[in-house]
Design a protein around this motif. Structure first.
Motif, PDB file in Angstrom:
ATOM      1  N   LEU A 102      37.378  28.922  31.047  1.00  0.00           N
ATOM      2  CA  LEU A 102      37.433  29.017  29.598  1.00  0.00           C
ATOM      3  C   LEU A 102      36.247  28.518  29.056  1.00  0.00           C
ATOM      4  N   THR A 103      35.464  27.681  29.701  1.00  0.00           N
ATOM      5  CA  THR A 103      34.149  27.140  29.352  1.00  0.00           C
ATOM      6  C   THR A 103      33.259  28.328  29.313  1.00  0.00           C
ATOM      7  N   MET A 104      33.119  29.233  30.393  1.00  0.00           N
ATOM      8  CA  MET A 104      32.435  30.191  30.459  1.00  0.00           C
ATOM      9  C   MET A 104      32.625  31.421  29.775  1.00  0.00           C
ATOM     10  N   ALA A 105      34.055  31.792  29.606  1.00  0.00           N
ATOM     11  CA  ALA A 105      34.496  33.009  29.022  1.00  0.00           C
ATOM     12  C   ALA A 105      34.306  32.741  27.423  1.00  0.00           C
ATOM     13  N   MET A 154      40.743  34.414  26.845  1.00  0.00           N
ATOM     14  CA  MET A 154      41.869  33.904  27.553  1.00  0.00           C
ATOM     15  C   MET A 154      42.236  34.785  28.733  1.00  0.00           C
ATOM     16  N   ALA A 155      42.147  36.136  28.529  1.00  0.00           N
ATOM     17  CA  ALA A 155      42.359  37.055  29.772  1.00  0.00           C
ATOM     18  C   ALA A 155      41.178  37.030  30.860  1.00  0.00           C
ATOM     19  N   LEU A 156      40.207  36.845  30.325  1.00  0.00           N
ATOM     20  CA  LEU A 156      39.009  36.559  31.124  1.00  0.00           C
ATOM     21  C   LEU A 156      39.287  35.572  32.231  1.00  0.00           C
ATOM     22  N   ALA A 157      39.701  34.352  31.437  1.00  0.00           N
ATOM     23  CA  ALA A 157      39.725  32.954  32.289  1.00  0.00           C
ATOM     24  C   ALA A 157      40.896  33.091  33.068  1.00  0.00           C
ATOM     25  N   VAL A 158      42.179  33.561  32.658  1.00  0.00           N
ATOM     26  CA  VAL A 158      43.316  33.390  33.510  1.00  0.00           C
ATOM     27  C   VAL A 158      43.366  34.372  34.515  1.00  0.00           C
ATOM     28  N   ARG A 159      42.607  35.532  34.251  1.00  0.00           N
ATOM     29  CA  ARG A 159      42.464  36.610  35.538  1.00  0.00           C
ATOM     30  C   ARG A 159      41.994  35.847  36.605  1.00  0.00           C
ATOM     31  N   LEU A 160      40.584  35.413  36.388  1.00  0.00           N
ATOM     32  CA  LEU A 160      39.925  34.788  37.420  1.00  0.00           C
ATOM     33  C   LEU A 160      40.599  33.212  38.177  1.00  0.00           C
ATOM     34  N   THR A 161      41.245  32.455  37.353  1.00  0.00           N
ATOM     35  CA  THR A 161      41.972  31.550  37.765  1.00  0.00           C
ATOM     36  C   THR A 161      43.120  31.875  38.536  1.00  0.00           C
ATOM     37  N   ALA A 162      43.828  32.925  38.180  1.00  0.00           N
ATOM     38  CA  ALA A 162      45.044  33.189  38.925  1.00  0.00           C
ATOM     39  C   ALA A 162      44.806  33.959  40.148  1.00  0.00           C
ATOM     40  N   ASN A 163      43.835  34.803  40.365  1.00  0.00           N
ATOM     41  CA  ASN A 163      43.487  35.437  41.548  1.00  0.00           C
ATOM     42  C   ASN A 163      42.814  34.412  42.444  1.00  0.00           C
ATOM     43  N   ILE A 164      42.050  33.599  42.191  1.00  0.00           N
ATOM     44  CA  ILE A 164      41.252  32.535  43.152  1.00  0.00           C
ATOM     45  C   ILE A 164      42.543  31.589  43.580  1.00  0.00           C
ATOM     46  N   THR A 165      43.442  31.104  42.690  1.00  0.00           N
ATOM     47  CA  THR A 165      44.385  30.167  42.859  1.00  0.00           C
ATOM     48  C   THR A 165      45.316  30.539  43.843  1.00  0.00           C
ATOM     49  N   ALA A 166      45.945  31.886  43.547  1.00  0.00           N
ATOM     50  CA  ALA A 166      46.777  32.541  44.641  1.00  0.00           C
ATOM     51  C   ALA A 166      46.415  32.884  45.830  1.00  0.00           C
ATOM     52  N   GLY A 167      45.176  33.319  45.709  1.00  0.00           N
ATOM     53  CA  GLY A 167      44.700  33.341  47.262  1.00  0.00           C
ATOM     54  C   GLY A 167      44.526  31.977  48.024  1.00  0.00           C
ATOM     55  N   HIS A 168      44.260  31.029  47.253  1.00  0.00           N
ATOM     56  CA  HIS A 168      44.346  29.688  48.267  1.00  0.00           C
ATOM     57  C   HIS A 168      45.436  29.318  48.515  1.00  0.00           C
ATOM     58  N   LEU A 169      46.358  29.276  47.663  1.00  0.00           N
ATOM     59  CA  LEU A 169      47.968  28.888  47.818  1.00  0.00           C
ATOM     60  C   LEU A 169      48.457  29.663  49.092  1.00  0.00           C
ATOM     61  N   LEU A 208      34.116  37.769  45.828  1.00  0.00           N
ATOM     62  CA  LEU A 208      33.020  38.501  45.160  1.00  0.00           C
ATOM     63  C   LEU A 208      33.385  39.403  44.266  1.00  0.00           C
ATOM     64  N   ILE A 209      34.453  40.108  44.380  1.00  0.00           N
ATOM     65  CA  ILE A 209      35.108  41.132  43.584  1.00  0.00           C
ATOM     66  C   ILE A 209      35.404  40.535  42.213  1.00  0.00           C
ATOM     67  N   GLN A 210      35.855  39.272  42.355  1.00  0.00           N
ATOM     68  CA  GLN A 210      36.515  38.393  40.931  1.00  0.00           C
ATOM     69  C   GLN A 210      35.013  38.109  40.052  1.00  0.00           C
ATOM     70  N   ALA A 211      33.976  37.669  40.966  1.00  0.00           N
ATOM     71  CA  ALA A 211      32.763  37.461  40.132  1.00  0.00           C
ATOM     72  C   ALA A 211      32.211  38.618  39.469  1.00  0.00           C
ATOM     73  N   TYR A 212      32.519  39.727  40.247  1.00  0.00           N
ATOM     74  CA  TYR A 212      31.746  40.969  39.754  1.00  0.00           C
ATOM     75  C   TYR A 212      32.875  41.455  38.470  1.00  0.00           C
ATOM     76  N   VAL A 213      33.969  41.495  38.506  1.00  0.00           N
ATOM     77  CA  VAL A 213      35.051  41.971  37.581  1.00  0.00           C
ATOM     78  C   VAL A 213      34.688  40.786  36.395  1.00  0.00           C
ATOM     79  N   PHE A 214      34.553  39.663  36.519  1.00  0.00           N
ATOM     80  CA  PHE A 214      34.429  38.829  35.354  1.00  0.00           C
ATOM     81  C   PHE A 214      33.042  39.071  34.649  1.00  0.00           C
ATOM     82  N   THR A 215      32.181  39.291  35.362  1.00  0.00           N
ATOM     83  CA  THR A 215      30.943  39.513  34.560  1.00  0.00           C
ATOM     84  C   THR A 215      30.719  40.906  34.094  1.00  0.00           C
TER      85      THR A 215
END
Length: 226
Positions: A102-105, A154-169, A208-215
């Motif tokens: 959120l601090t970035m978005a 909020m959609a920007l931040a939640v999308r990045l958080t959810a994808n990275i967190t789900a993969g790590h879990l 890498l894809i999530q970084a590209y999608v966010f930007t």
């Protein structure tokens, strides 16, 4: 064995002090610039990749929007390197924290919106009310478009958080299953280990894809307002 699945997402501390700032700075310290007249293969590849990303993102922008190119390439490099950092053993991923994303978005979204209201006021206001809207639907459409505008960061931040967190879990769960099956059924442990290796490769691509999608989404918000 009782284990907290979210233990790896707890902010690490040293002597009671959070060290998130040092972790966030680590990837940027590893990216050194070349002072040689002829760059090596690594720096040549980095420069080629940066030019390719800038070309893909900035070709749709006006000259005013292209002034954001340095910030956008810095953003994608920061998010990508931070995501990749989290795939190393015994590390922490700042992009799994909603507050970090959120601090970035929010500032990037707010900067693009303010830029649009400053230079394209009529066009920005026109987004709230499509042409030909019936009079009875005008109040509701304005409310819906306003809500959708404020939901964007909020959609920007939640999308990045959810994808990275789900993969790590998922990596954590399959890794734990592989460890348990090693002493119970070696063939099953071999299969789960192969799945874990494939999932890890997939997570490198997702990082890498999530970084590209966010930007890219930030770039599209900027394009709508310049």
């Amino acid at each position: 064995m009782n284990e907290n699945l979210f233990a790896s997402f707890i902010t690490p501390t040293m002597m009671g002090l959070p060290i998130v700032i040092l972790i966030i700075m680590l990837p940027s310290m590893l990216m050194t610039s070349s002072k040689r007249l002829i760059s090596n293969r690594l720096h040549s590849f980095q420069q080629w990749l940066i030019k390719l990303i800038i070309k893909q993102m900035m070709m749709i922008h006006s000259p005013k929007g292209r002034t954001w190119s340095l910030m956008l390439i810095s953003l994608i490099m920061f998010i990508g390197s931070t995501n990749l950092l989290g795939l190393l053993p015994h590390t922490f991923t700042p992009t799994t924290q909603l507050s970090t994303n959120l601090t970035m978005a929010v500032p990037l979204w707010a900067g693009a919106v303010i830029l649009g209201f400053r230079h394209k006021l009529k066009a920005s206001l026109a987004h709230f009310l499509p042409q030909g809207t019936p009079i009875s639907l005008i109040p509701m459409l304005i409310i819906i478009e306003t809500i959708s505008l404020f939901i964007q960061p909020m959609a920007l931040a939640v999308r990045l958080t959810a994808n990275i967190t789900a993969g790590h879990l998922l990596i954590h769960l399959i890794g734990g299953a592989t460890l348990v099956l090693t002493s119970i059924s070696p063939p099953a442990a071999t299969i789960t280990f192969i799945i874990l290796a494939l999932l890890t490769i997939l997570e490198f691509a997702v990082a890498l894809i999530q970084a590209y999608v966010f930007t890219l989404l930030v770039s599209l918000y900027l394009h709508d307002n310049t």
